[in-house]
Design a protein around this motif. Structure first.
Motif, mmCIF file in Angstrom:
data_model
loop_
_atom_site.group_PDB
_atom_site.id
_atom_site.type_symbol
_atom_site.label_atom_id
_atom_site.label_comp_id
_atom_site.label_asym_id
_atom_site.label_seq_id
_atom_site.Cartn_x
_atom_site.Cartn_y
_atom_site.Cartn_z
ATOM 1 N N ALA A 101 0.833 -1.202 0.000
ATOM 2 C CA ALA A 101 0.000 0.000 0.000
ATOM 3 C C ALA A 101 0.867 1.251 0.000
ATOM 4 O O ALA A 101 0.583 2.226 -0.712
ATOM 5 C CB ALA A 101 -0.932 -0.010 1.218
ATOM 6 N N TRP A 102 1.940 1.254 0.788
ATOM 7 C CA TRP A 102 2.852 2.400 0.850
ATOM 8 C C TRP A 102 3.463 2.700 -0.524
ATOM 9 O O TRP A 102 3.620 3.857 -0.913
ATOM 10 C CB TRP A 102 3.941 2.118 1.874
ATOM 11 C CG TRP A 102 5.011 3.151 1.975
ATOM 12 C CD1 TRP A 102 6.222 3.147 1.334
ATOM 13 C CD2 TRP A 102 4.975 4.360 2.759
ATOM 14 N NE1 TRP A 102 6.949 4.261 1.679
ATOM 15 C CE2 TRP A 102 6.210 5.019 2.551
ATOM 16 C CE3 TRP A 102 4.040 4.923 3.617
ATOM 17 C CZ2 TRP A 102 6.521 6.229 3.170
ATOM 18 C CZ3 TRP A 102 4.345 6.120 4.235
ATOM 19 C CH2 TRP A 102 5.563 6.765 4.015
ATOM 20 N N ALA A 103 3.796 1.662 -1.263
ATOM 21 C CA ALA A 103 4.455 1.841 -2.557
ATOM 22 C C ALA A 103 3.591 2.622 -3.537
ATOM 23 O O ALA A 103 4.108 3.292 -4.432
ATOM 24 C CB ALA A 103 4.822 0.475 -3.146
ATOM 25 N N ARG A 104 2.271 2.560 -3.369
ATOM 26 C CA ARG A 104 1.356 3.242 -4.294
ATOM 27 C C ARG A 104 0.826 4.559 -3.749
ATOM 28 O O ARG A 104 0.041 5.234 -4.425
ATOM 29 C CB ARG A 104 0.185 2.316 -4.626
ATOM 30 C CG ARG A 104 0.569 1.061 -5.400
ATOM 31 C CD ARG A 104 -0.650 0.343 -5.934
ATOM 32 N NE ARG A 104 -1.488 -0.174 -4.866
ATOM 33 C CZ ARG A 104 -1.365 -1.400 -4.346
ATOM 34 N NH1 ARG A 104 -0.418 -2.207 -4.792
ATOM 35 N NH2 ARG A 104 -2.175 -1.803 -3.389
ATOM 36 N N LEU A 105 1.216 4.941 -2.552
ATOM 37 C CA LEU A 105 0.678 6.147 -1.912
ATOM 38 C C LEU A 105 1.384 7.394 -2.425
ATOM 39 O O LEU A 105 2.610 7.456 -2.457
ATOM 40 C CB LEU A 105 0.845 6.046 -0.396
ATOM 41 C CG LEU A 105 0.172 7.135 0.442
ATOM 42 C CD1 LEU A 105 -1.346 7.034 0.325
ATOM 43 C CD2 LEU A 105 0.609 7.022 1.907
ATOM 44 N N ASP A 106 0.624 8.401 -2.806
ATOM 45 C CA ASP A 106 1.192 9.662 -3.290
ATOM 46 C C ASP A 106 0.191 10.795 -3.032
ATOM 47 O O ASP A 106 -0.923 10.738 -3.525
ATOM 48 C CB ASP A 106 1.492 9.560 -4.783
ATOM 49 C CG ASP A 106 2.167 10.809 -5.335
ATOM 50 O OD1 ASP A 106 2.871 11.497 -4.558
ATOM 51 O OD2 ASP A 106 1.981 11.094 -6.528
#
Length: 231
Positions: A101-106
């Motif tokens: 989930a963190w990898a796609r958070l922006d």
């Protein structure tokens, strides 16, 4: 995720390897302030699942908040966990989904409040420590119940008392609202306990849970309700 993370820190083969991984990680936790300059963009992380689900489905969510504490970004990951539900080892069940989930958070937050334990854990490696170390992000554990130790804060909002275990203070019980059960704050990674308690206090708005944790909790539950993983 940091590229040098050993595989067994996320995907141990069994409990014995998981216990060894926790020992390795606990030795690397930074329990002092190693934060970017304020003001900080706060975030929250939570995982929704059913303890006795035989299919091990987990639904992880991370949110980022703006200065007015409104959600400006959210990301989620639903998957089948490859590690069983074992008290004290939940990081191995939940952190891989949170990393995805963190990898796609922006945009991403500067500091995460994690719904779970930090150092207030039998082996000093609760979910907030595990996630913070893997991501190399400052984290704070904000738990709704005690895993180890005892604490007895006063009844007024803002009252606090140390969580004592084996003669040491491993966190702080904080009464965020009069009449409500306290929350249990402990160091995750790269944040001192004093700073963690101050940040959690400031992020409360008269309700029991601080805003970032509540927002992540709502996002994880919404993800669970909307997602039907194959079994």
């Amino acid at each position: 995720m940091r590229p040098e993370i050993p595989t067994h820190w996320l995907h141990p083969r069994d409990i014995a390897e998981a216990r060894g991984a926790q020992s390795e990680m606990a030795a690397r936790i930074v329990a002092r302030d190693a934060l970017p300059a304020p003001p900080w963009r706060l975030g929250g992380a939570d995982v929704s699942n059913t303890r006795f689900d035989p299919h091990r489905r987990v639904h992880a969510a991370i949110v980022a908040l703006d200065a007015a504490r409104g959600v400006i970004a959210r990301s989620g990951e639903s998957r089948i966990a490859d590690f069983p539900y074992v008290p004290g080892y939940l990081g191995f069940r939940e952190v891989p989904a949170l990393v995805a989930a963190w990898a796609r958070l922006d945009p991403r937050p500067d500091l995460l409040m994690v719904d779970g334990q930090g150092l207030a854990h039998p082996r000093g490696l609760g979910l907030a420590c595990h996630l913070g170390l893997v991501l190399d992000v400052p984290t704070i554990g904000v738990a709704k119940s005690l895993l180890v130790g005892q604490a007895d804060p006063g009844a007024a909002a803002g009252d606090a008392a140390p969580i004592l275990w084996k003669g040491a203070a491993i966190g702080m019980a904080l009464r965020t609202r009069r009449g409500a059960r306290p929350v249990f704050v402990s160091v995750g990674h790269r944040v001192s306990l004093d700073t963690a308690v101050a940040i959690v206090r400031d992020a409360c708005d008269g309700r029991r849970l601080p805003v970032p944790v509540r927002a992540a909790h709502d996002a994880a539950n919404a993800l669970r309700r909307s997602n039907r993983l194959p079994v």
